[in-house]
Design a protein around this motif. Sequence first.
Motif, PDB file in Angstrom:
ATOM      1  N   MET A  25       0.870  -1.167   0.000  1.00 15.37           N
ATOM      2  CA  MET A  25       0.000   0.000   0.000  1.00 15.37           C
ATOM      3  C   MET A  25       0.912   1.223   0.000  1.00 15.37           C
ATOM      4  O   MET A  25       1.813   1.342   0.830  1.00 15.37           O
ATOM      5  N   MET A  26       0.704   2.097  -0.978  1.00 22.46           N
ATOM      6  CA  MET A  26       1.540   3.276  -1.140  1.00 22.46           C
ATOM      7  C   MET A  26       0.684   4.533  -1.030  1.00 22.46           C
ATOM      8  O   MET A  26      -0.505   4.500  -1.319  1.00 22.46           O
ATOM      9  N   GLU A  27       1.331   5.612  -0.650  1.00 20.87           N
ATOM     10  CA  GLU A  27       0.616   6.888  -0.622  1.00 20.87           C
ATOM     11  C   GLU A  27       0.011   7.155  -2.000  1.00 20.87           C
ATOM     12  O   GLU A  27       0.540   6.729  -3.016  1.00 20.87           O
ATOM     13  N   LYS A  28      -1.103   7.836  -2.015  1.00 17.35           N
ATOM     14  CA  LYS A  28      -1.772   8.140  -3.281  1.00 17.35           C
ATOM     15  C   LYS A  28      -0.966   9.178  -4.048  1.00 17.35           C
ATOM     16  O   LYS A  28      -0.658  10.250  -3.539  1.00 17.35           O
ATOM     17  N   LEU A  29      -0.623   8.833  -5.278  1.00 19.62           N
ATOM     18  CA  LEU A  29       0.083   9.743  -6.171  1.00 19.62           C
ATOM     19  C   LEU A  29      -0.729   9.865  -7.446  1.00 19.62           C
ATOM     20  O   LEU A  29      -0.985   8.879  -8.127  1.00 19.62           O
ATOM     21  N   GLY A  30      -1.159  11.082  -7.750  1.00 21.06           N
ATOM     22  CA  GLY A  30      -1.949  11.309  -8.948  1.00 21.06           C
ATOM     23  C   GLY A  30      -1.112  11.194 -10.219  1.00 21.06           C
ATOM     24  O   GLY A  30       0.118  11.239 -10.185  1.00 21.06           O
ATOM     25  N   TYR A  37       5.106  15.855 -16.958  1.00 20.57           N
ATOM     26  CA  TYR A  37       6.091  14.808 -17.261  1.00 20.57           C
ATOM     27  C   TYR A  37       7.287  15.394 -18.005  1.00 20.57           C
ATOM     28  O   TYR A  37       8.438  15.096 -17.682  1.00 20.57           O
ATOM     29  N   GLU A  38       7.022  16.255 -18.967  1.00 21.73           N
ATOM     30  CA  GLU A  38       8.097  16.863 -19.756  1.00 21.73           C
ATOM     31  C   GLU A  38       8.963  17.807 -18.933  1.00 21.73           C
ATOM     32  O   GLU A  38      10.131  18.019 -19.248  1.00 21.73           O
ATOM     33  N   LYS A  52       5.946   7.674 -18.297  1.00 21.23           N
ATOM     34  CA  LYS A  52       5.148   8.653 -17.560  1.00 21.23           C
ATOM     35  C   LYS A  52       4.429   8.051 -16.361  1.00 21.23           C
ATOM     36  O   LYS A  52       4.410   8.656 -15.285  1.00 21.23           O
ATOM     37  N   ASN A  53       3.857   6.862 -16.516  1.00 25.56           N
ATOM     38  CA  ASN A  53       3.090   6.321 -15.378  1.00 25.56           C
ATOM     39  C   ASN A  53       3.967   5.750 -14.266  1.00 25.56           C
ATOM     40  O   ASN A  53       3.467   5.275 -13.268  1.00 25.56           O
ATOM     41  N   ILE A  65       8.558   8.916  -7.540  1.00 22.37           N
ATOM     42  CA  ILE A  65       8.574   7.659  -8.276  1.00 22.37           C
ATOM     43  C   ILE A  65       7.568   6.721  -7.622  1.00 22.37           C
ATOM     44  O   ILE A  65       7.580   6.529  -6.405  1.00 22.37           O
ATOM     45  N   ARG A  66       6.673   6.154  -8.428  1.00 22.20           N
ATOM     46  CA  ARG A  66       5.684   5.235  -7.855  1.00 22.20           C
ATOM     47  C   ARG A  66       5.800   3.834  -8.423  1.00 22.20           C
ATOM     48  O   ARG A  66       5.122   2.920  -7.962  1.00 22.20           O
ATOM     49  N   ASP A  67       6.614   3.636  -9.424  1.00 26.41           N
ATOM     50  CA  ASP A  67       6.814   2.295  -9.984  1.00 26.41           C
ATOM     51  C   ASP A  67       8.309   2.075 -10.086  1.00 26.41           C
ATOM     52  O   ASP A  67       8.959   2.588 -10.977  1.00 26.41           O
TER      53      ASP A  67
END
Length: 97
Positions: A25-30, A37-38, A52-53, A65-67
């Motif tokens: 479970m990770m903090e919510k990142l929109g 992104y650019e 990007k995702n 970074i979420r992934d």
Amino acid sequence: MRLETVFKTKFGQILGISESGRFLMMEKLGDLDDAEYESTSAPPTWLNDVKKNAFGKTADGKIKIRDYGAVEIGTSLAKAPTQLAGWQITKKRLGID
């Protein structure tokens, strides 16, 4: 400097990991839009997946970074200082009988 302070602002915060290790479970990142992104800063050299995702933003706009399933931080982790957790500090470790 503790390793935690170096990476804490770069990664989405992990709030929990399942006992099997399969889920976290990770903090919510929109999601980032194309312009965000650019305009991101250069990613760390150990981050191999820079689509990007793989990035997200906090509610206050910080990009993290979420992934990070494809990273090469072995050297950084190998050199990281270690620290005993409170439950590991026992009389025996301290040399107290």
